[in-house]
Design a protein around this motif. Structure first.
Motif, PDB file in Angstrom:
ATOM      1  N   GLU A 175      44.765  44.384  44.366  1.00 54.27           N
ATOM      2  CA  GLU A 175      45.201  43.054  44.001  1.00 54.27           C
ATOM      3  C   GLU A 175      46.720  42.998  43.980  1.00 54.27           C
ATOM      4  O   GLU A 175      47.396  44.000  43.853  1.00 54.27           O
ATOM      5  CB  GLU A 175      44.647  42.689  42.614  1.00 54.27           C
ATOM      6  CG  GLU A 175      43.137  42.594  42.555  1.00 54.27           C
ATOM      7  CD  GLU A 175      42.472  43.946  42.366  1.00 54.27           C
ATOM      8  OE1 GLU A 175      43.190  44.957  42.337  1.00 54.27           O
ATOM      9  OE2 GLU A 175      41.241  43.973  42.257  1.00 54.27           O
ATOM     10  N   ARG A 176      47.237  41.785  44.071  1.00 55.39           N
ATOM     11  CA  ARG A 176      48.682  41.612  44.072  1.00 55.39           C
ATOM     12  C   ARG A 176      49.261  41.637  42.657  1.00 55.39           C
ATOM     13  O   ARG A 176      50.419  41.316  42.472  1.00 55.39           O
ATOM     14  CB  ARG A 176      49.043  40.296  44.765  1.00 55.39           C
ATOM     15  CG  ARG A 176      48.756  40.296  46.268  1.00 55.39           C
ATOM     16  CD  ARG A 176      49.574  41.346  46.987  1.00 55.39           C
ATOM     17  NE  ARG A 176      49.309  41.357  48.409  1.00 55.39           N
ATOM     18  CZ  ARG A 176      50.241  41.170  49.342  1.00 55.39           C
ATOM     19  NH1 ARG A 176      51.491  40.940  48.979  1.00 55.39           N
ATOM     20  NH2 ARG A 176      49.931  41.230  50.609  1.00 55.39           N
ATOM     21  N   GLN A 177      48.451  42.010  41.668  1.00 58.36           N
ATOM     22  CA  GLN A 177      48.963  42.070  40.310  1.00 58.36           C
ATOM     23  C   GLN A 177      49.979  43.214  40.214  1.00 58.36           C
ATOM     24  O   GLN A 177      49.918  44.188  40.980  1.00 58.36           O
ATOM     25  CB  GLN A 177      47.826  42.313  39.321  1.00 58.36           C
ATOM     26  CG  GLN A 177      47.205  43.696  39.432  1.00 58.36           C
ATOM     27  CD  GLN A 177      46.046  43.895  38.494  1.00 58.36           C
ATOM     28  OE1 GLN A 177      44.923  44.046  38.912  1.00 58.36           O
ATOM     29  NE2 GLN A 177      46.316  43.877  37.203  1.00 58.36           N
ATOM     30  N   PRO A 178      50.932  43.128  39.281  1.00 65.14           N
ATOM     31  CA  PRO A 178      51.922  44.206  39.137  1.00 65.14           C
ATOM     32  C   PRO A 178      51.230  45.534  38.857  1.00 65.14           C
ATOM     33  O   PRO A 178      50.343  45.612  37.999  1.00 65.14           O
ATOM     34  CB  PRO A 178      52.758  43.740  37.934  1.00 65.14           C
ATOM     35  CG  PRO A 178      52.567  42.257  37.885  1.00 65.14           C
ATOM     36  CD  PRO A 178      51.158  42.019  38.345  1.00 65.14           C
ATOM     37  N   HIS A 179      51.628  46.561  39.573  1.00 65.43           N
ATOM     38  CA  HIS A 179      50.974  47.854  39.383  1.00 65.43           C
ATOM     39  C   HIS A 179      51.887  48.985  39.835  1.00 65.43           C
ATOM     40  O   HIS A 179      52.803  48.806  40.640  1.00 65.43           O
ATOM     41  CB  HIS A 179      49.657  47.922  40.152  1.00 65.43           C
ATOM     42  CG  HIS A 179      49.833  47.918  41.643  1.00 65.43           C
ATOM     43  ND1 HIS A 179      50.058  46.753  42.351  1.00 65.43           N
ATOM     44  CD2 HIS A 179      49.817  48.927  42.563  1.00 65.43           C
ATOM     45  CE1 HIS A 179      50.176  47.038  43.632  1.00 65.43           C
ATOM     46  NE2 HIS A 179      50.036  48.349  43.788  1.00 65.43           N
ATOM     47  N   SER A 206      51.478  46.770  33.117  1.00 63.79           N
ATOM     48  CA  SER A 206      50.970  46.673  34.484  1.00 63.79           C
ATOM     49  C   SER A 206      49.737  47.542  34.670  1.00 63.79           C
ATOM     50  O   SER A 206      49.386  48.356  33.810  1.00 63.79           O
ATOM     51  CB  SER A 206      52.056  47.103  35.485  1.00 63.79           C
ATOM     52  OG  SER A 206      52.268  48.503  35.417  1.00 63.79           O
TER      53      SER A 206
END
Length: 310
Positions: A175-179, A206
């Motif tokens: 996913e494009r979530q911060p990680h 994150s």
């Protein structure tokens, strides 16, 4: 450098002589603010700075040395002002030192939480044989994590490692979530990297993507599925216990076939940072530094954090 109480070791930032390159300085300032730690800015000089141009003739040693310190002091004051405007609450100090940047920063790393530098974006040969090489010898010898932050104009476009086929996509695109991304190989070197990655992800709020890269044996394997299952077991064992310590961190575990440098470089594209372990105890500059940490430092498209084993 003033001494710090245990647990109060500073974030150390190696300043780029080019005042236009502030990305690493900003990363270090943000990290100091996030961790509530002091920030030490280090400017190492062993050649005349770009700001010094003698009016005529060759300057004497005294003139050269005086100009070096004057220009260096000005650069440090400008960098300190940059940090103070960005994070007024961060305790920031500066150190002007004579010597090769890699050696100076290695000494400061003895009492640091992390050392942050900008990316020189040198080729492999330049990293080994030019006086500008800083990242690899520092990573190979520093006793604390080293963060290499690329400037925006230094981030390479999508590429594959020369001589390698492009890495396959993971089964499901992250996913494009911060990680953050952490490379795992089941060794104590990657265990230290996993510990750091969990802590960093928790600080940032994150997610964390833990990747075990499985390389196909050149002669093949009689039971490929069993080999992949073993990789999954090692990955699970490495992250075991960390999830209990950091329940707030969303963890994703993946076993991906391919070459480690290529897979991790591809995974770095949308990451906040890429964390890897290092076998860095080389006697000759960089040659014994793990090939994976060398490769991702040169090719990754996000900050690379190399973490030495305890």
């Amino acid at each position: 450098m003033a001494s710090h109480a245990h647990g109060d070791e500073p974030i150390v930032v190696g300043l780029d002589p080019d005042p236009g390159r502030r990305t690493a300085l900003g990363w270090g300032a943000d990290e100091a603010d996030r961790r509530r730690l002091p920030l030490l800015l280090v400017l190492a000089q062993n050649v005349p700075t770009p700001g010094y141009r003698p009016a005529g003739g060759r300057p004497s040693w005294e003139e050269w040395n005086e100009s070096l310190h004057t220009t260096g002091d000005r650069m440090l004051k400008e960098a300190v002002a940059f940090v103070e405007s960005r994070h007024p609450q961060v305790r920031v100090s500066g150190l002007l030192a004579e010597g090769h940047p890699a050696w100076v920063l290695r000494e400061q790393a003895r009492n640091a939480t992390v050392v942050v530098i900008g990316s020189w974006r040198l080729s492999a040969l330049q990293e080994l044989f030019t006086s500008a090489a800083v990242a690899l010898p520092l990573i190979a010898h520093a006793p604390c994590p080293v963060v290499v932050v690329p400037e925006p104009d230094q981030v390479p476009e999508a590429e594959h490692v020369p001589g390698r086929e492009p890495a396959p996509e993971a089964e499901h695109a992250p996913e494009r979530q911060p990680h953050f991304v952490v490379g795992v190989d089941g060794s104590r070197h990657s265990a230290a990297a996993v510990d750091f990655a969990f802590g960093e992800a928790a600080l940032r709020g994150s997610a964390l993507r833990a990747l075990y890269v499985w390389q196909h044996p050149r002669l093949g394997t009689p039971d490929e599925e069993a080999a992949v299952q073993e990789c999954r077991r090692l990955l699970s064992e490495t992250v075991a216990g960390r999830t209990a310590d950091h329940p707030e961190v969303e963890l994703r575990q993946e076993v991906v076939p391919g070459h480690p440098v290529q897979v991790l470089t591809q995974a770095s594209e949308n990451a906040l940072g890429l964390v890897v372990g290092t076998r860095g105890h080389g006697g000759f500059t960089g040659l014994l530094l793990g090939s994976v940490s060398q490769g991702v430092t040169q090719h990754a498209r996000c900050p690379v954090i190399t973490v030495p084993s305890a």
